[in-house]
Write an enzyme that holds these catalytic residues in place. Structure first.
Site, PDB file in Angstrom:
ATOM      1  N   ASP A  12       0.832  -1.204   0.000  1.00 57.22           N
ATOM      2  CA  ASP A  12       0.000   0.000   0.000  1.00 57.22           C
ATOM      3  C   ASP A  12       0.876   1.267   0.000  1.00 57.22           C
ATOM      4  O   ASP A  12       1.878   1.325   0.724  1.00 57.22           O
ATOM      5  CB  ASP A  12      -0.852  -0.035   1.279  1.00 57.22           C
TER       6      ASP A  12
ATOM      7  N   GLU B 129       1.561  -0.566  -5.091  1.00 64.60           N
ATOM      8  CA  GLU B 129       0.558   0.455  -5.357  1.00 64.60           C
ATOM      9  C   GLU B 129       1.323   1.768  -5.318  1.00 64.60           C
ATOM     10  O   GLU B 129       1.632   2.298  -4.252  1.00 64.60           O
ATOM     11  CB  GLU B 129      -0.539   0.458  -4.290  1.00 64.60           C
TER      12      GLU B 129
HETATM   13  C1  NOJ Z   1      -4.461   2.911  -0.888  1.00 61.81           C
HETATM   14  C2  NOJ Z   1      -5.616   2.004  -0.603  1.00 61.81           C
HETATM   15  O1  NOJ Z   1      -5.936   1.295  -1.772  1.00 61.81           O
HETATM   16  C3  NOJ Z   1      -6.731   2.872  -0.115  1.00 61.81           C
HETATM   17  O2  NOJ Z   1      -7.931   2.150  -0.014  1.00 61.81           O
HETATM   18  C4  NOJ Z   1      -6.330   3.478   1.206  1.00 61.81           C
HETATM   19  O3  NOJ Z   1      -7.338   4.372   1.636  1.00 61.81           O
HETATM   20  C5  NOJ Z   1      -5.018   4.252   1.085  1.00 61.81           C
HETATM   21  N1  NOJ Z   1      -4.027   3.537   0.342  1.00 61.81           N
HETATM   22  C6  NOJ Z   1      -4.437   4.561   2.438  1.00 61.81           C
HETATM   23  O4  NOJ Z   1      -3.960   3.398   3.036  1.00 61.81           O
END
Ligand code: NOJ
Length: 576
Positions: free
Chosen positions: A238, A297
């Site tokens: 993440d 991500e």
């Molecule tokens: C990316 C995640 O996909 C999202 O759902 C989340 O709110 C943010 N990162 C913060 O962790």
């Protein structure tokens, strides 16, 4: 991650830099075409489970591990290669679990560690890999470390695990800098009664960790090992572009920080220092048997920088969000496909293809809009007060898109419900919405609840069969009856059966490992060969001619006129 004006301009520039001319028009997915377990992530179809909305075993309205376990036969029959589970760790759920209070404990809301282990074992027994979400940029404010930090004085080792700074102004009454939170308002909250503030790039309940502190690094290596020891096949990382902040935490060069909240560049994003962390994680993963993967991500600009995350000594994949943001236009899709493959080829990594996830408007709703506009960007949900999509058009396009996407070489993600053609809940009233983005912007930004609605399994059951009772943590629209799994099971032309056939053919024809070779087609039509298949998608509205003597293996819609491919329709042909 995310959003808005800045993002839109940087993306436009990046797309303009399309590398297709540099690399010609045919790309190999991978120099190695032999599929071995080592290479599983190069071509796999990875199904994203958002546990709170997948299936509810105990009837409290929130999905859980037992729900997932009960549906493993469904996933197996669907034909996916791997599962990615969004966070299920102990959490106060201020950001649906992306606020972790204990990285080693399954939240009782979702079940127990034993249940997770059962899930893992049963998925493995069915030949499916399992990757889990890792949230390293921030913890929950209810994490023991942050609680200790609040109880400790400024300058203490406990505070050094996070990013505390004195506020500006005479008594520290102003935030230390002008950084905005991605979710709205300032990225800083003040410690009550003190001059000190703490940084949170997301919600106030998600304090950012200080990755310059070796203790933080050591702790996360242990967390990785904890889940690797249990047998997970990897991690979705993440906010992989956010861990390191530029020294000095300088102000953003703008008055209105909010405008820049979702920018891809700035002192908090994509700092070169993050790569040292991923290189150290790679070493940890490589100590385990089999291939354990990491997927980033990362929202970065220019997009060439994404390749840094997938160098051979770092992660295995990065989500290709620009594919998800592409407008419904043959030329735009051709460009993004070419440039995506060219980019990943520079580092020998596989390309990924993503059309939906838990942060973005579901594809059938996105492509049912007259204008994609900002709804292409994550967080920008569709609400009761914004233009509504054309449901039938959106579904038709999403089915065609699935046939395009899953014919491409590389690894593809499917977000739960995508295989049902499930639309966004676009009319959900504000009183039900729980996304911190909606709450912090006082509804100015619709947020992401619409794509997170519990799945419909049975058309005529309470909660559409999501759980044993009628509870669901977000309301389901009445239209979900039409999309329920049991309605689709028996209907030969259902989206579910289309996906099953797509995945079966993709596997049999080894499309994920294949090579793409463009074929000339009309203005609105994309055509390419991959192995012994020819793929055509007509993104226009007028029917286009199919090659003479075409042998149609699969089509996203019925083909009413022989030799013609209707608009918003895709086919897979057997090459002769
Ligand atoms: C990316 C995640 O996909 C999202 O759902 C989340 O709110 C943010 N990162 C913060 O962790």
């Amino acid at each position: 991650m995310f959003r808005r004006k800045f993002l839109a301009t940087t993306l436009a520039t990046a797309v303009a830099l399309s590398l297709s001319s540099l690399y010609g028009s045919a790309y190999a997915a991978d120099a190695t075409t032999v599929q071995s377990d080592e290479n599983w992530a190069r071509n796999s179809v990875i199904y994203q489970i958002y546990p709170r909305s997948f299936a509810d075993g105990d009837g409290n309205g929130i999905g859980d591990m037992s729900g997932v376990i009960s549906r493993l036969p469904y996933l197996d029959k669907l034909g996916v290669d791997a599962l990615w589970l969004s966070p299920f760790y102990k959490s106060p759920q201020a950001d649906a679990g992306y606020d972790v209070a204990d990285y080693r404990v399954v939240d009782p809301m979702f079940g127990s560690t034993e249940e997770f282990e059962r899930l893992l074992k049963e998925a493995h027994a069915r030949g499916m890999k399992v990757i889990v979400d890792l949230v390293p940029n921030h913890t929950s404010d209810e994490h023991a470390w942050f609680q200790a930090a609040l109880k400790s004085p400024p300058g203490s080792p406990e505070r050094a695990r996070y990013i505390f700074r004195d506020g500006r102004g005479e008594n520290g009454e102003l935030p230390p800098n002008n950084w905005p939170s991605v979710f709205g308002k300032a990225a800083w909250d003040r410690v009550p009664g003190e001059k000190q503030w703490y940084l949170h790039l997301f919600d106030s309940k998600q304090p950012d960790l200080n990755w310059d502190n070796p203790e933080v690094r050591a702790e996360f290596e242990k967390v990785l090992r904890f889940w690797l020891d249990r047998g997970v096949d990897g991690f979705r990382v993440d906010v992989a572009h956010g861990l390191i902040k530029e020294k000095g935490l300088a102000d953003l060069p703008i008055e209105e920080g909010r405008e820049n909240a979702g920018a891809l560049v700035g002192p908090m994003w994509d700092q070169d220092g993050v790569h040292e962390i991923y290189r150290s994680w790679r070493k940890v993963l490589d100590q385990y048997p089999g291939k354990r993967i990491m997927v980033a991500e990362a929202w970065v600009s220019p997009r060439e920088r994404l390749t840094h995350y997938i160098r051979s000594d770092e992660m295995d994949q990065a989500f290709n969000f620009e594919y998800l943001m592409t407008k419904w236009e043959a030329g735009a899709f051709k460009d993004i496909i070419n440039s995506s493959m060219a980019l990943t080829a520079t580092v020998g990594a596989p390309t990924t293809w993503v059309t939906s996830n838990h942060d973005t408007v579901r594809a059938p709703s996105r492509y049912g809009l007259k204008e994609l506009g900002a709804h292409a960007l994550p967080g920008n949900g569709i609400g009761p007060n914004t233009p509504q999509p054309d449901e039938a058009l959106g579904l038709r396009r999403a089915r065609a898109l699935a046939m395009l996407t899953l014919a491409l070489p590389g690894s593809t993600y499917i977000y739960q419900g995508e295989e049902l053609g499930l639309p966004e809940h676009t009319t959900m009233e504000g009183k039900y919405r729980q996304d911190p983005m909606f709450l912090r912007t006082k509804g100015e930004e619709v947020g992401r609840d619409g794509c997170r609605v519990p799945l419909p399994w049975k058309a005529d059951a309470p909660s559409f069969g999501f759980g044993p009772g009628d509870k669901t943590w977000l309301p389901q629209p009445a239209s979900y009856a039409r999309y329920a799994v049991d309605r689709q099971e028996g209907a030969a032309d259902s989206t579910l059966n289309l996906y099953r056939r797509i995945l079966e053919l993709r596997h049999d024809h080894k499309l994920g490992d294949g090579k793409l070779q463009w074929v000339d087609a009309g203005k609105d039509v994309l055509a390419f060969d991959n192995g012994d298949l020819r793929v055509l998608i007509n993104m226009g509205t007028q029917a286009a001619a199919l090659p003479e003597g075409s042998q149609v293996l699969l089509s996203s819609e019925a083909l009413p006129e022989a030799g013609k491919l209707p608009g918003n329709t895709a086919v897979w042909l057997k090459r002769t």
